[in-house]
Design a protein around this motif. Structure first.
Motif, PDB file in Angstrom:
ATOM      1  N   SER A 251     -11.572  26.471 -12.113  1.00 31.84           N
ATOM      2  CA  SER A 251     -12.409  27.949 -12.358  1.00 31.84           C
ATOM      3  C   SER A 251     -13.834  27.742 -12.717  1.00 31.84           C
ATOM      4  O   SER A 251     -14.602  28.199 -12.455  1.00 31.84           O
ATOM      5  CB  SER A 251     -11.698  28.505 -13.700  1.00 31.84           C
ATOM      6  N   VAL A 252     -14.053  26.507 -13.619  1.00 33.79           N
ATOM      7  CA  VAL A 252     -15.552  26.253 -14.022  1.00 33.79           C
ATOM      8  C   VAL A 252     -16.125  25.392 -12.667  1.00 33.79           C
ATOM      9  O   VAL A 252     -17.387  25.614 -12.856  1.00 33.79           O
ATOM     10  CB  VAL A 252     -15.306  25.021 -15.092  1.00 33.79           C
ATOM     11  N   LEU A 253     -15.490  24.780 -11.730  1.00 36.67           N
ATOM     12  CA  LEU A 253     -16.109  24.284 -10.608  1.00 36.67           C
ATOM     13  C   LEU A 253     -16.713  25.577  -9.918  1.00 36.67           C
ATOM     14  O   LEU A 253     -17.889  25.532  -9.547  1.00 36.67           O
ATOM     15  CB  LEU A 253     -15.246  23.671  -9.617  1.00 36.67           C
ATOM     16  N   ALA A 254     -16.013  26.661  -9.695  1.00 32.97           N
ATOM     17  CA  ALA A 254     -16.523  27.971  -9.096  1.00 32.97           C
ATOM     18  C   ALA A 254     -17.683  28.475  -9.952  1.00 32.97           C
ATOM     19  O   ALA A 254     -18.558  28.989  -9.260  1.00 32.97           O
ATOM     20  CB  ALA A 254     -15.175  28.886  -9.117  1.00 32.97           C
ATOM     21  N   LEU A 255     -17.486  28.443 -10.994  1.00 34.75           N
ATOM     22  CA  LEU A 255     -18.402  29.042 -11.898  1.00 34.75           C
ATOM     23  C   LEU A 255     -19.923  28.433 -11.874  1.00 34.75           C
ATOM     24  O   LEU A 255     -21.053  28.786 -11.736  1.00 34.75           O
ATOM     25  CB  LEU A 255     -18.162  29.057 -13.440  1.00 34.75           C
ATOM     26  N   GLY A 256     -19.730  26.945 -11.534  1.00 28.86           N
ATOM     27  CA  GLY A 256     -20.812  26.245 -11.413  1.00 28.86           C
ATOM     28  C   GLY A 256     -21.586  26.635  -9.861  1.00 28.86           C
ATOM     29  O   GLY A 256     -22.689  26.536  -9.974  1.00 28.86           O
ATOM     30  N   ILE A 257     -20.814  26.893  -9.076  1.00 26.56           N
ATOM     31  CA  ILE A 257     -21.321  27.207  -7.766  1.00 26.56           C
ATOM     32  C   ILE A 257     -22.124  28.697  -7.868  1.00 26.56           C
ATOM     33  O   ILE A 257     -23.310  28.783  -7.456  1.00 26.56           O
ATOM     34  CB  ILE A 257     -20.487  27.607  -6.646  1.00 26.56           C
ATOM     35  N   PHE A 258     -21.509  29.668  -8.812  1.00 25.48           N
ATOM     36  CA  PHE A 258     -22.415  30.773  -9.075  1.00 25.48           C
ATOM     37  C   PHE A 258     -23.386  30.725  -9.893  1.00 25.48           C
ATOM     38  O   PHE A 258     -24.493  31.177  -9.614  1.00 25.48           O
ATOM     39  CB  PHE A 258     -21.180  31.879  -9.899  1.00 25.48           C
ATOM     40  N   THR A 259     -23.385  29.588 -10.819  1.00 29.69           N
ATOM     41  CA  THR A 259     -24.544  29.345 -11.729  1.00 29.69           C
ATOM     42  C   THR A 259     -25.766  28.752 -10.854  1.00 29.69           C
ATOM     43  O   THR A 259     -26.734  29.070 -11.024  1.00 29.69           O
ATOM     44  CB  THR A 259     -24.261  28.375 -12.684  1.00 29.69           C
ATOM     45  N   PHE A 260     -25.251  27.917 -10.040  1.00 26.37           N
ATOM     46  CA  PHE A 260     -26.547  27.013  -9.201  1.00 26.37           C
ATOM     47  C   PHE A 260     -27.161  28.074  -8.231  1.00 26.37           C
ATOM     48  O   PHE A 260     -28.456  28.180  -8.220  1.00 26.37           O
ATOM     49  CB  PHE A 260     -25.692  26.200  -8.170  1.00 26.37           C
ATOM     50  N   VAL A 261     -26.532  28.853  -7.444  1.00 27.18           N
ATOM     51  CA  VAL A 261     -27.096  29.592  -6.760  1.00 27.18           C
ATOM     52  C   VAL A 261     -27.663  30.975  -7.372  1.00 27.18           C
ATOM     53  O   VAL A 261     -28.841  31.676  -6.910  1.00 27.18           O
ATOM     54  CB  VAL A 261     -25.967  30.542  -5.547  1.00 27.18           C
ATOM     55  N   SER A 262     -27.174  31.215  -8.574  1.00 25.57           N
ATOM     56  CA  SER A 262     -27.719  32.700  -9.435  1.00 25.57           C
ATOM     57  C   SER A 262     -29.117  32.041 -10.060  1.00 25.57           C
ATOM     58  O   SER A 262     -30.158  32.938 -10.196  1.00 25.57           O
ATOM     59  CB  SER A 262     -27.035  33.284 -10.443  1.00 25.57           C
ATOM     60  N   GLY A 263     -29.319  30.757 -10.218  1.00 22.55           N
ATOM     61  CA  GLY A 263     -30.602  30.436 -11.124  1.00 22.55           C
ATOM     62  C   GLY A 263     -31.622  29.929  -9.875  1.00 22.55           C
ATOM     63  O   GLY A 263     -32.395  29.188 -10.382  1.00 22.55           O
ATOM     64  N   ASN A 264     -31.332  29.837  -8.626  1.00 25.21           N
ATOM     65  CA  ASN A 264     -32.246  29.487  -7.475  1.00 25.21           C
ATOM     66  C   ASN A 264     -32.769  30.677  -6.706  1.00 25.21           C
ATOM     67  O   ASN A 264     -31.875  31.300  -6.107  1.00 25.21           O
ATOM     68  CB  ASN A 264     -31.454  28.496  -6.768  1.00 25.21           C
ATOM     69  N   ILE A 265     -33.896  30.872  -6.908  1.00 20.41           N
ATOM     70  CA  ILE A 265     -34.554  32.101  -6.172  1.00 20.41           C
ATOM     71  C   ILE A 265     -34.242  32.092  -4.697  1.00 20.41           C
ATOM     72  O   ILE A 265     -34.125  33.070  -4.079  1.00 20.41           O
ATOM     73  CB  ILE A 265     -36.041  32.149  -6.282  1.00 20.41           C
ATOM     74  N   ILE A 266     -34.415  30.957  -4.030  1.00 17.12           N
ATOM     75  CA  ILE A 266     -33.902  30.829  -2.752  1.00 17.12           C
ATOM     76  C   ILE A 266     -32.569  31.186  -2.230  1.00 17.12           C
ATOM     77  O   ILE A 266     -32.335  32.035  -1.201  1.00 17.12           O
ATOM     78  CB  ILE A 266     -34.378  29.539  -1.965  1.00 17.12           C
ATOM     79  N   PHE A 267     -31.607  30.702  -2.866  1.00 15.10           N
ATOM     80  CA  PHE A 267     -30.152  30.959  -2.599  1.00 15.10           C
ATOM     81  C   PHE A 267     -29.788  32.310  -3.059  1.00 15.10           C
ATOM     82  O   PHE A 267     -28.993  33.211  -2.071  1.00 15.10           O
ATOM     83  CB  PHE A 267     -29.269  29.991  -3.336  1.00 15.10           C
ATOM     84  N   SER A 268     -30.385  32.877  -3.991  1.00 14.52           N
ATOM     85  CA  SER A 268     -30.034  34.247  -4.438  1.00 14.52           C
ATOM     86  C   SER A 268     -30.699  35.198  -3.604  1.00 14.52           C
ATOM     87  O   SER A 268     -30.114  36.226  -3.318  1.00 14.52           O
ATOM     88  CB  SER A 268     -30.545  34.493  -6.216  1.00 14.52           C
ATOM     89  N   ASN A 269     -31.742  35.032  -2.856  1.00 17.23           N
ATOM     90  CA  ASN A 269     -32.493  35.717  -2.008  1.00 17.23           C
ATOM     91  C   ASN A 269     -31.820  35.756  -0.841  1.00 17.23           C
ATOM     92  O   ASN A 269     -31.279  36.980  -0.147  1.00 17.23           O
ATOM     93  CB  ASN A 269     -33.902  35.222  -1.516  1.00 17.23           C
ATOM     94  N   TYR A 270     -31.155  34.430  -0.304  1.00 14.65           N
ATOM     95  CA  TYR A 270     -30.315  34.505   1.021  1.00 14.65           C
ATOM     96  C   TYR A 270     -28.884  35.156   0.766  1.00 14.65           C
ATOM     97  O   TYR A 270     -28.535  36.065   1.530  1.00 14.65           O
ATOM     98  CB  TYR A 270     -30.218  33.070   1.311  1.00 14.65           C
ATOM     99  N   LEU A 271     -28.420  35.139  -0.315  1.00 18.61           N
ATOM    100  CA  LEU A 271     -27.093  35.707  -0.486  1.00 18.61           C
ATOM    101  C   LEU A 271     -27.404  37.236  -1.047  1.00 18.61           C
ATOM    102  O   LEU A 271     -26.122  37.846  -1.223  1.00 18.61           O
ATOM    103  CB  LEU A 271     -26.124  34.727  -1.584  1.00 18.61           C
ATOM    104  N   ASN A 272     -28.528  37.586  -1.287  1.00 16.35           N
ATOM    105  CA  ASN A 272     -28.768  38.893  -1.750  1.00 16.35           C
ATOM    106  C   ASN A 272     -27.896  39.244  -3.215  1.00 16.35           C
ATOM    107  O   ASN A 272     -27.135  40.178  -3.253  1.00 16.35           O
ATOM    108  CB  ASN A 272     -28.391  39.961  -0.759  1.00 16.35           C
ATOM    109  N   ILE A 273     -28.198  38.406  -4.084  1.00 21.03           N
ATOM    110  CA  ILE A 273     -27.451  38.296  -5.403  1.00 21.03           C
ATOM    111  C   ILE A 273     -28.444  38.361  -6.396  1.00 21.03           C
ATOM    112  O   ILE A 273     -29.516  38.161  -6.100  1.00 21.03           O
ATOM    113  CB  ILE A 273     -26.560  37.427  -5.607  1.00 21.03           C
ATOM    114  N   MET A 274     -28.137  38.646  -7.793  1.00 19.15           N
ATOM    115  CA  MET A 274     -29.003  38.781  -8.907  1.00 19.15           C
ATOM    116  C   MET A 274     -29.542  37.165  -9.004  1.00 19.15           C
ATOM    117  O   MET A 274     -28.840  36.215  -9.241  1.00 19.15           O
ATOM    118  CB  MET A 274     -28.122  39.492 -10.023  1.00 19.15           C
ATOM    119  N   TYR A 275     -30.620  37.305  -9.361  1.00 18.07           N
ATOM    120  CA  TYR A 275     -31.462  36.128  -9.857  1.00 18.07           C
ATOM    121  C   TYR A 275     -31.599  36.114 -11.027  1.00 18.07           C
ATOM    122  O   TYR A 275     -32.053  36.932 -11.824  1.00 18.07           O
ATOM    123  CB  TYR A 275     -32.650  36.067  -8.994  1.00 18.07           C
TER     124      TYR A 275
END
Length: 409
Positions: A251-275
């Protein structure tokens, strides 16, 4: 601490190569490796210390196969997880980051509650441990701290719209539209829904203009509920060798992926998720935590040389809850932590049905042979290793499905 030292080397002394410590990915990799080494190498020493102090598990007679063999196995092994998590975090994380501060407080807070519970069970010879009301008070207290900080601290902001980059037809240069400013918000993410941001403040819209300033009346109680529920769920899951540690690591590994992409403006923009600015730093903590859990499994896998006790299980649940809330994915917890949910629900169903049938028929009846659910399968004759492995497989499937929600809407 090393982060600040190498920052000084880089910016003041201009030593070549020291700037690599500015990268979250590099520090996360170091945190993962160090936590693995600490939990596997020093874990043995902690186990020997616990054994010398006669910190052994007192096993209740439940009629489970192999149960008596576990008597005397050292408990309080959660100290290994806490130690192997905090040392790399203190060395490699940016300690002024508000999210890191909250996670350190969570680890120490829940670890202390669990330690007191284990201490009472072992040294006071009270199998009930810390009274439930005091556990809940501790969990509510942590929820108040986390909820208040996340709501009122100016460093906790989000961008629900990360901006748009477009290229005009027949024009070689890109036209970049500026992203909106960071803002205070109680917005969260609803999985499997398009335009999936939901603001807790909207629940108070019926009160009229200016309702947003009262959003804390909804947000803080929600945080308290989630922390209490998830920490208790992890506590109930810790019943057989390797189950809680393994499913938590997934579960924590999955949260790690969410954390990394949510804290990165490029990935959050690409995925259209909250930055979520500054949240990427939690990846360092998550890496250390995952390494500690996997290292702990070295000794906790069947047959276990040590049990995590409430020192570990309450800490694990508290950390997972705070991570999910901080990255605005708390509504994914029923899916991401589905094992915790089912284990918790099996106990609620069993107790409720037993009381209902006893009142109606004069004799209590059971849905499961025994609760939590993993004990039901033990009663059916399944070996511990098979139960744990199958639960891990289910946890992996749930984690993958959770990650897929980044695009599946």
């Amino acid at each position: 601490m090393l982060y600040y030292l190498f920052e000084y080397f880089d910016k003041t002394l201009d030593i070549p190569g020291t700037g690599v410590f500015q990268y979250i990915t590099f520090r996360s990799a170091l945190a993962l490796m160090l936590s693995l080494l600490l939990s596997t190498i020093y874990g043995k020493r902690i186990i020997n210390f616990l054994r010398n102090q006669q910190v052994g598990e007192t096993v209740r007679e439940l009629g489970l196969q192999g149960q008596n063999e576990k008597a005397g196995t050292p408990t309080m092994g959660g100290l290994i997880i806490i130690f192997a998590t905090l040392v790399p975090v203190l060395l490699f994380a940016r300690l002024h980051n508000i999210y890191i501060v909250l996670l350190i407080v969570t680890t120490l807070w829940m670890g202390t509650i669990g330690f007191i519970d284990d201490y009472i069970k072992i040294f006071k010879k009270d199998k009930a441990g810390l009274k439930g009301i005091f556990k809940v008070i501790g969990q509510v207290g942590l929820g108040l701290i986390v909820g208040t900080v996340l709501y009122f601290n100016p460093a906790v902001t989000v961008r629900t719209d990360t901006g748009y980059v477009g290229t005009q037809k027949n024009v070689s240069t890109a036209v970049v539209m500026p992203a909106p400013m960071e803002e205070k918000s109680t917005a969260t993410t609803i999985p499997f829904v398009k335009n999936n941001e939901f603001d807790y403040a909207e629940l108070l819209s019926w009160t009229g203009e200016g309702y947003e300033k009262w959003a804390w009346l909804i947000f803080i109680p929600v945080v308290i509920f989630i922390i209490t529920a998830v920490s208790n769920g992890a506590n109930l899951t810790d019943g057989i060798d390797g189950l809680a540690a393994g499913t938590s690591a997934i579960s924590v590994l999955a949260l790690g992926i969410f954390t990394f992409v949510s804290g990165n403006i490029i990935f959050s923009n690409y995925l259209n998720i909250m930055y979520i600015p500054n949240s990427g730093e939690m990846t360092v903590f998550i890496s250390a935590f995952v390494g500690a859990l996997i290292g702990f499994l070295w000794y906790n896998s069947y047959p276990a040389s040590v049990f995590m006790g409430d020192t570990g299980s309450l800490t694990i649940g508290g950390i997972i809850a705070v991570l999910a809330i901080a990255v605005r994915k708390e509504l994914l917890i029923p899916l991401l932590c589905g094992i915790f949910l089912v284990e918790n629900f099996s106990v609620v169903l069993q107790v409720s049905y037993f009381k209902f049938t006893k009142k109606r028929f004069g004799e209590g009846r059971r849905i499961f042979l025994m609760s939590p659910l993993h004990h039901h399968y033990q009663k059916k004759g399944y070996h511990e290793s098979k139960i744990v492995t199958r639960f891990w497989i289910v946890a992996i499937m749930l984690a993958i499905l959770s990650i897929v929600t980044l695009k599946l809407r």
